[in-house]
Design an enzyme around this catalytic site. Structure first.
Site, PDB file in Angstrom:
ATOM      1  N   HIS A 111       0.774  -1.258   0.053  1.00 29.11           N
ATOM      2  CA  HIS A 111       0.147   0.040   0.000  1.00 29.11           C
ATOM      3  C   HIS A 111       0.795   1.242   0.132  1.00 29.11           C
ATOM      4  O   HIS A 111       0.366   2.338   0.083  1.00 29.11           O
ATOM      5  CB  HIS A 111      -0.826   0.035   1.203  1.00 29.11           C
ATOM      6  CG  HIS A 111      -2.145  -1.003   1.193  1.00 29.11           C
ATOM      7  ND1 HIS A 111      -2.178  -2.296   1.252  1.00 29.11           N
ATOM      8  CD2 HIS A 111      -3.304  -0.570   1.191  1.00 29.11           C
ATOM      9  CE1 HIS A 111      -3.339  -2.842   1.142  1.00 29.11           C
ATOM     10  NE2 HIS A 111      -4.013  -1.898   1.163  1.00 29.11           N
ATOM     11  N   HIS A 132     -11.273  -7.125  -5.708  1.00 29.54           N
ATOM     12  CA  HIS A 132     -11.576  -6.059  -4.488  1.00 29.54           C
ATOM     13  C   HIS A 132     -12.365  -4.928  -4.774  1.00 29.54           C
ATOM     14  O   HIS A 132     -11.895  -4.215  -5.654  1.00 29.54           O
ATOM     15  CB  HIS A 132     -10.267  -5.886  -3.734  1.00 29.54           C
ATOM     16  CG  HIS A 132     -10.355  -4.973  -2.625  1.00 29.54           C
ATOM     17  ND1 HIS A 132     -10.296  -3.605  -2.596  1.00 29.54           N
ATOM     18  CD2 HIS A 132     -10.715  -5.394  -1.279  1.00 29.54           C
ATOM     19  CE1 HIS A 132     -10.658  -3.371  -1.378  1.00 29.54           C
ATOM     20  NE2 HIS A 132     -10.784  -4.373  -0.493  1.00 29.54           N
ATOM     21  N   GLU A 174     -13.372  -9.083  -0.086  1.00 31.30           N
ATOM     22  CA  GLU A 174     -14.314  -7.866  -0.192  1.00 31.30           C
ATOM     23  C   GLU A 174     -14.470  -7.568  -1.626  1.00 31.30           C
ATOM     24  O   GLU A 174     -14.431  -6.347  -1.949  1.00 31.30           O
ATOM     25  CB  GLU A 174     -13.410  -6.869   0.468  1.00 31.30           C
ATOM     26  CG  GLU A 174     -12.927  -7.087   2.131  1.00 31.30           C
ATOM     27  CD  GLU A 174     -12.275  -5.982   2.460  1.00 31.30           C
ATOM     28  OE1 GLU A 174     -11.343  -5.627   2.115  1.00 31.30           O
ATOM     29  OE2 GLU A 174     -12.451  -5.681   3.700  1.00 31.30           O
ATOM     30  N   GLU A 204     -19.281  -2.846   0.830  1.00 31.05           N
ATOM     31  CA  GLU A 204     -18.240  -1.923   1.761  1.00 31.05           C
ATOM     32  C   GLU A 204     -18.712  -0.402   1.416  1.00 31.05           C
ATOM     33  O   GLU A 204     -19.079   0.040   0.230  1.00 31.05           O
ATOM     34  CB  GLU A 204     -16.981  -2.091   1.294  1.00 31.05           C
ATOM     35  CG  GLU A 204     -16.160  -1.478   2.543  1.00 31.05           C
ATOM     36  CD  GLU A 204     -14.470  -1.628   2.333  1.00 31.05           C
ATOM     37  OE1 GLU A 204     -14.267  -2.699   1.719  1.00 31.05           O
ATOM     38  OE2 GLU A 204     -13.821  -0.933   2.550  1.00 31.05           O
ATOM     39  N   CYS A 248     -16.792   2.141   1.514  1.00 29.64           N
ATOM     40  CA  CYS A 248     -15.886   2.626   0.581  1.00 29.64           C
ATOM     41  C   CYS A 248     -16.158   2.302  -0.920  1.00 29.64           C
ATOM     42  O   CYS A 248     -15.622   3.038  -1.861  1.00 29.64           O
ATOM     43  CB  CYS A 248     -14.498   1.969   0.913  1.00 29.64           C
ATOM     44  SG  CYS A 248     -13.676   2.821   2.364  1.00 29.64           S
ATOM     45  N   CYS A 273     -11.172   2.411   7.353  1.00 28.37           N
ATOM     46  CA  CYS A 273     -10.923   2.694   5.721  1.00 28.37           C
ATOM     47  C   CYS A 273     -12.407   3.695   5.552  1.00 28.37           C
ATOM     48  O   CYS A 273     -12.266   4.827   5.157  1.00 28.37           O
ATOM     49  CB  CYS A 273     -10.820   1.961   4.879  1.00 28.37           C
ATOM     50  SG  CYS A 273     -11.938   0.668   4.951  1.00 28.37           S
ATOM     51  N   CYS A 274     -13.567   3.235   5.931  1.00 29.91           N
ATOM     52  CA  CYS A 274     -14.870   3.758   5.788  1.00 29.91           C
ATOM     53  C   CYS A 274     -15.316   5.053   6.213  1.00 29.91           C
ATOM     54  O   CYS A 274     -15.703   6.075   5.481  1.00 29.91           O
ATOM     55  CB  CYS A 274     -15.974   2.949   5.795  1.00 29.91           C
ATOM     56  SG  CYS A 274     -15.745   1.074   5.059  1.00 29.91           S
TER      57      CYS A 274
HETATM   58  O1  FUB Z   1      -6.541  -1.880   2.012  1.00 28.54           O
HETATM   59  C1  FUB Z   1      -7.066  -0.672   2.299  1.00 28.54           C
HETATM   60  C2  FUB Z   1      -8.558  -0.572   2.535  1.00 28.54           C
HETATM   61  O2  FUB Z   1      -8.963  -1.285   3.713  1.00 28.54           O
HETATM   62  C3  FUB Z   1      -9.447  -0.894   1.479  1.00 28.54           C
HETATM   63  O3  FUB Z   1      -9.860  -0.183   0.699  1.00 28.54           O
HETATM   64  C4  FUB Z   1     -10.605  -1.676   2.382  1.00 28.54           C
HETATM   65  O4  FUB Z   1     -11.339  -2.487   1.491  1.00 28.54           O
HETATM   66  C5  FUB Z   1     -10.159  -2.171   3.402  1.00 28.54           C
HETATM   67  O5  FUB Z   1      -9.715  -3.415   3.071  1.00 28.54           O
HETATM   68 ZN    ZN Z   2     -13.837   1.011   3.668  1.00 30.18          ZN
END
Ligand code: FUB
Ligand code: ZN
Length: 704
Positions: free
Chosen positions: A168, A305, A357, A373, A375, A453-454
């Site tokens: 990431h 994802h 996810e 999700e 996000c 994250c959300c």
């Molecule tokens: O991996 C970063 C964030 O965390 C993702 O966008 C979400 O789905 C969660 O897994």
């Molecule tokens: Zn999220």
């Protein structure tokens, strides 16, 4: 090169005064932003620590030591392996160690971004000072070469960019850029933007076609669209080039993620080590999760994802818009079509499976196992808004509106104090507690998440809602979403000021007034929502009124004043102060059935009205929602719409003629007899408002 012809209106030129979205923005400002700040600083009791600010402090100390010529800190090796690092003794964390998820830095970037948007609507020197302080810390943690990801700064920069698939760093860079551009645009302060540029410049030097440069791309996309944004903010072509490079490389052979995995293995086991079979042979399908299974221009199905996917498609759309590349745009359109025709929930959510996810296979849209999700719905709105920047077509705005009013908002409680990560369409709390297959489905919102994250993603999209409502070109203003607001558009040397008043999403009337007008012509384009059947516009110009109406079957004739194109009503010409437009979109209840290929929804209906999807809750209907069915005689006109106050919020509630089957008595299996039913009225509330009255059953799709 294409030109930047259509773009969102600058948030500083929009003032939201809407009773619906204004309230959501106030929740973000008053509740979410302060709460998130506490969470970032690990001061929320009962919530999993974020470690976010801890990590920045640790990295900043290390950078200071390095500058002073001190010895670099060496972290224990285990930290390279996991996705999340936790202290051995939570009561005594090592102040110099990295903790939390590898992408924890993004929590702060998203917070800064939400703060930036909020400041455009509500100047707040105290909040700005807090953000300035956080920015100082972020900048203090930046390595001398521009690199800025605390995980590797703390754990060893010799390993930076060696695990793009999982770790990431480019995702962190993307969020940093998004936050930095937003903050610079809102406040005029460049400190974070300069830091983001330095990180991006470093990435430009590391990645590319040149000798010695890495040929990789982000495992979790977002850098693509962020780099485009940085390019648009700075005019520096190298950022657009890097975004394009990432897209061009994705999914090509030899597969980059396989290569870097082999290199990591040899680094850890010695360069002569024998590679295990799984590393010697990889298949493209191994990379579906991150949409790297084939070159992006060949992709036609939304897979993997769902958040990664939505961010990738948004980046593709951005690059296609700027380069004018047909092949890339065609891929975006194919994927869009695939999402809306096979993989979209009626709540505007995407991601049918908990496994990865991810998007599931076509028409697999389970209700009680949904992932959906928050996000991912946000990512879908990003994609839609970007498609609107290329082609203003109603189909994009309709889906964007659906996602925003339903799944995105369901992500936050009505009091702004708790959040959903997963957004199911059917819940039996007992199953959530007892069935491990539904372990991801929470029947009530959570205060916070270790992987948070959300909530901050939701905060940034709600606080920038104006950028989804309006886009503009030199001579046209598009209104995609209707909300009380005042928008100012530059036209030549003049300005057009449009005041919008409406009770959306509860009433389909929109009253608009031109408060100031330029001397030259300016086209106003109004979306005719796909959910409305017919409608009319009263256009008042220079004291003369003109009525234009349209039916479900099609628009009335185009002329020099108005035309209908791709679901938008275009009104041309020169405006004068005091001119006005009144739009009326019939907002009727719709009873919706799913394509029969959606097995889950066979024999069921859902109810929508305007952009809102409704759901039934135990709080109104008692237990056993699965035993309630809509009365077979029920048609939309039999449904009563009542405006109510729930938890202090006005909202429409549906009252639907229904039947309730009495629970069976006797054994598990008995001889069939027709069910004994009693008459009932089914109450349905907006989906976004579910789970605000304690734990209980919920269902969007109801038997009929
Ligand atoms: O991996 C970063 C964030 O965390 C993702 O966008 C979400 O789905 C969660 O897994
Ligand atoms: Zn999220």
């Amino acid at each position: 090169m294409g030109s930047k012809s259509i773009c969102p209106v600058d948030l500083k030129r929009i003032k939201i005064s809407d009773s619906f979205w204004g309230r959501e923005q106030e929740l973000v400002r008053r509740e979410v932003i302060p709460y998130q700040w506490e969470a970032l600083n690990d001061r929320v009791s009962g919530a999993a620590p974020s470690w976010c600010m801890h990590n920045f402090r640790a990295a900043a100390r290390l950078v200071k030591k390095k500058k002073a010529g001190g010895v670099a800190f060496k972290a224990p090796e285990y930290t390279f392996r996991g996705f999340e690092a936790v202290p051995e003794d939570p009561a005594h964390p090592d102040p110099d160690a990295f903790y939390g998820f590898v992408f924890q830095d993004t929590d702060l970037s998203k917070w800064i971004e939400a703060v930036a948007y909020t400041l455009t609507q509500h100047p707040d020197p105290e909040l700005e000072k807090l953000a300035d302080g956080a920015i100082d810390l972020v900048c203090a943690a930046q390595w001398e070469n521009g690199y800025l990801d605390t995980y590797y700064i703390i754990n060893g920069l010799d390993r930076a960019f060696t695990n793009l698939r999982d770790h990431h760093e480019l995702y962190c860079m993307g969020h940093l850029i998004e936050g930095a551009v937003a903050y610079a645009q809102a406040t005029g302060k460049r400190k974070l933007l300069d830091a983001a540029c330095r990180f991006a410049d470093y990435a430009v030097s590391c990645f590319g076609p040149g000798e010695g440069q890495k040929k990789g791309y982000p495992g979790h996309e977002i850098a693509e669209m962020a780099l485009v944004r940085l390019y648009e903010a700075t005019g520096h072509e190298q950022y657009l080039d890097l975004a394009k490079f990432f897209l061009d490389q994705r999914g090509t052979e030899p597969h980059y993620f396989a290569q870097e995995e082999r290199e990591r293995y040899l680094w850890e086991h010695g360069k002569n080590a024998l590679l295990p079979p799984g590393l010697r042979e990889t298949r493209p399908s191994d990379y579906i999760y991150s949409q790297a299974h084939m070159p992006v221009r060949e992709q036609a199905e939304a897979v993997g994802h769902a958040v990664r996917a939505g961010y990738l498609y948004s980046g593709m759309a951005d690059v296609a818009r700027l380069t004018g590349e047909r092949e890339l745009l065609d891929a975006c359109k194919r994927i869009w079509k695939n999402i809306v025709s096979e993989k979209l929930y009626i709540t505007g959510g995407v991601g049918g499976t908990n496994y990865g996810e991810s998007f599931s296979y076509p028409y697999d849209l389970p209700n009680n196992l949904a992932y959906s999700e928050t996000c991912a719905a946000i990512a879908l709105a990003f994609f839609a808004r970007r498609m609107l920047e290329i082609e203003p077509r109603r189909e994009y705005a309709d889906v964007m509106e659906l996602a925003l009013y339903n799944t995105v908002l369901a992500g936050m409680a009505l009091d702004g104090k708790s959040f959903f990560y997963v957004n199911p369409l059917e819940v039996d709390p007992a199953a959530c507690h007892l069935d491990p297959r539904k372990g991801h489905v929470q029947p009530v919102r959570q205060k916070w998440f270790g992987c948070a994250c959300c909530p901050p993603n939701l905060a940034r999209i709600v606080s920038s809602i104006g950028a989804y409502a309006y886009t503009e070109s030199a001579d046209t203003l598009w209104v995609h979403l209707y909300m009380g607001s005042r928008v100012t558009k530059r036209v030549g040397d003049g300005e057009l000021v449009l005041q919008v008043k409406t009770e959306f999403p509860w009433e389909g009337t929109v009253q608009m007034e031109i408060e100031a007008a330029p001397e030259t012509a300016c086209t106003l384009a109004f979306r005719i929502p796909g959910w409305s059947r017919g409608g009319r516009a009263e256009i008042l110009r220079a004291g003369e009124s003109r009525i234009v109406s349209w039916t479900d079957a099609g628009p009335s004739e185009d002329d020099s004043l108005v035309s209908f194109r791709d679901g938008y009503l275009y009104v041309y010409g020169v405006w004068q102060t005091g001119d006005g437009i009144r739009l009326t979109f019939p907002m009727e209840v719709r009873m919706v059935s799913a394509n029969t290929r959606v097995r889950e929804d066979a024999g069921k209906v859902a109810f929508t009205r305007g952009p809102i999807t409704f759901c039934a809750e135990e709080a109104d209907n008692g237990k056993n929602l699965h035993l309630i069915r809509v009365a077979p005689i029920c048609r939309p006109e039999h449904v009563k719409v009542e405006m109510t106050e729930t938890l202090g919020r006005p909202m429409a509630v549906l009252k639907i003629p229904a039947k309730r089957q009495l629970p069976s008595v006797g054994g598990l299996y008995i001889d069939y007899t027709p069910p004994v039913e009693e008459g009932a009225t089914l109450t349905m509330i907006p989906y976004y408002a579910w789970a605000n009255r304690g734990e209980g059953e919920m269902a969007v799709w109801i038997r009929i």
